[in-house]
Design a protein around this motif. Structure first.
Motif, PDB file in Angstrom:
ATOM      1  N   SER A 204     -10.660 -11.088  -2.400  1.00  0.00           N
ATOM      2  CA  SER A 204     -11.005  -9.659  -2.464  1.00  0.00           C
ATOM      3  C   SER A 204     -10.280  -9.017  -3.637  1.00  0.00           C
ATOM      4  O   SER A 204      -9.269  -9.555  -4.120  1.00  0.00           O
TER       5      SER A 204
ATOM      6  N   THR B  20      -5.906   1.327  -7.610  1.00  0.00           N
ATOM      7  CA  THR B  20      -5.156   0.337  -8.401  1.00  0.00           C
ATOM      8  C   THR B  20      -5.796   0.194  -9.782  1.00  0.00           C
ATOM      9  O   THR B  20      -5.102   0.202 -10.805  1.00  0.00           O
TER      10      THR B  20
ATOM     11  N   PHE C 133       0.807  -1.226   0.000  1.00  0.00           N
ATOM     12  CA  PHE C 133       0.000   0.000   0.000  1.00  0.00           C
ATOM     13  C   PHE C 133       0.838   1.274   0.000  1.00  0.00           C
ATOM     14  O   PHE C 133       0.297   2.365   0.105  1.00  0.00           O
TER      15      PHE C 133
ATOM     16  N   ASN D 158      -7.841  -2.218  -4.510  1.00  0.00           N
ATOM     17  CA  ASN D 158      -8.613  -1.003  -4.235  1.00  0.00           C
ATOM     18  C   ASN D 158      -8.818  -0.163  -5.514  1.00  0.00           C
ATOM     19  O   ASN D 158      -8.228  -0.429  -6.565  1.00  0.00           O
TER      20      ASN D 158
ATOM     21  N   GLN E 245      -1.186  -1.301  -4.657  1.00  0.00           N
ATOM     22  CA  GLN E 245      -2.372  -0.623  -4.116  1.00  0.00           C
ATOM     23  C   GLN E 245      -2.005   0.758  -3.552  1.00  0.00           C
ATOM     24  O   GLN E 245      -2.802   1.386  -2.859  1.00  0.00           O
TER      25      GLN E 245
END
Ligand SMILES: [Zn+2]
Length: 197
Positions: free
Chosen positions: A132, A138, A63, A135, A96
């Protein structure tokens, strides 16, 4: 100046911004993430590319730039030492953090996928996306990267998106199921990709 002249000037400015690749995302170069040079001279891509092959890296996600840089080095080392590839396999990776990380870049073929490598660019989403999806930023970076490629003449405007597992039986988990399902919602997703040469 009349309103029309202002509008016309604004439109001309927008066109020139597009022409000069304003839609390009932030691309962290190989030098910036500490990538080593390819072990051999790589095969050139036949341009413009028609397919984007979508991958996941299977490892940890990231991240921020510091952790994404570490993942990029890990992926390159894994591909060279475990898969015996001459370089990181992907053309680009996306973290991300919303940054694009340069792999083989725009003009070189990605790791061999029989019948597809010569006219495809590969994008790897850094992480495992079985349960999942990445985000929003991305996906935004991926879209900007594609627009950037079209503007620079590296990508056909009639490009399609395909999942790695569609063209390689050995990689039936790539990308993860959640990411694959998201990909299928994209209007550019190609159900039955055909080899070009
Ligand atoms: Zn893959």
């Amino acid at each position: 100046m009349t309103k029309d002249v202002v509008l016309l000037a604004a439109f001309a400015l927008l066109l020139s911004l597009i022409q000069f690749g304003i839609f390009c995302p932030r691309i962290i170069t190989r030098a910036q993430w500490g990538g080593s040079d390819p072990l051999v001279k790589m095969k050139p891509l036949i341009l413009p590319a028609f397919y984007f092959i979508i991958h996941q890296s299977f490892g940890p996600t990231c991240f921020n730039q510091t952790s994404c840089v570490i993942q990029m080095r890990n992926i390159q080392n894994f591909h060279i030492h475990s898969h015996k590839l001459p370089d990181i396999g992907y053309n680009f990776c996306i973290g991300q953090d919303g940054n694009v990380y340069e792999g083989r870049g725009w003009e070189v073929q990605g790791a061999d996928v029989s019948g597809f490598s010569s006219h495809s660019l590969s994008i790897c989403f850094i992480g495992s996306f079985e349960m999942s999806i990445p985000n929003f930023i991305t996906f935004l970076a991926a879209q900007e990267l594609i627009l950037c490629g079209i503007n620079k003449g590296f990508v056909s405007s009639s490009y399609s998106l395909i999942a790695h597992r569609q063209i390689s039986a050995l990689n039936s988990q790539c990308p993860g199921n959640a990411l694959l399902n998201e990909l299928k919602r994209n209007t550019r997703f190609k159900n039955n990709p055909q080899t070009i040469r």
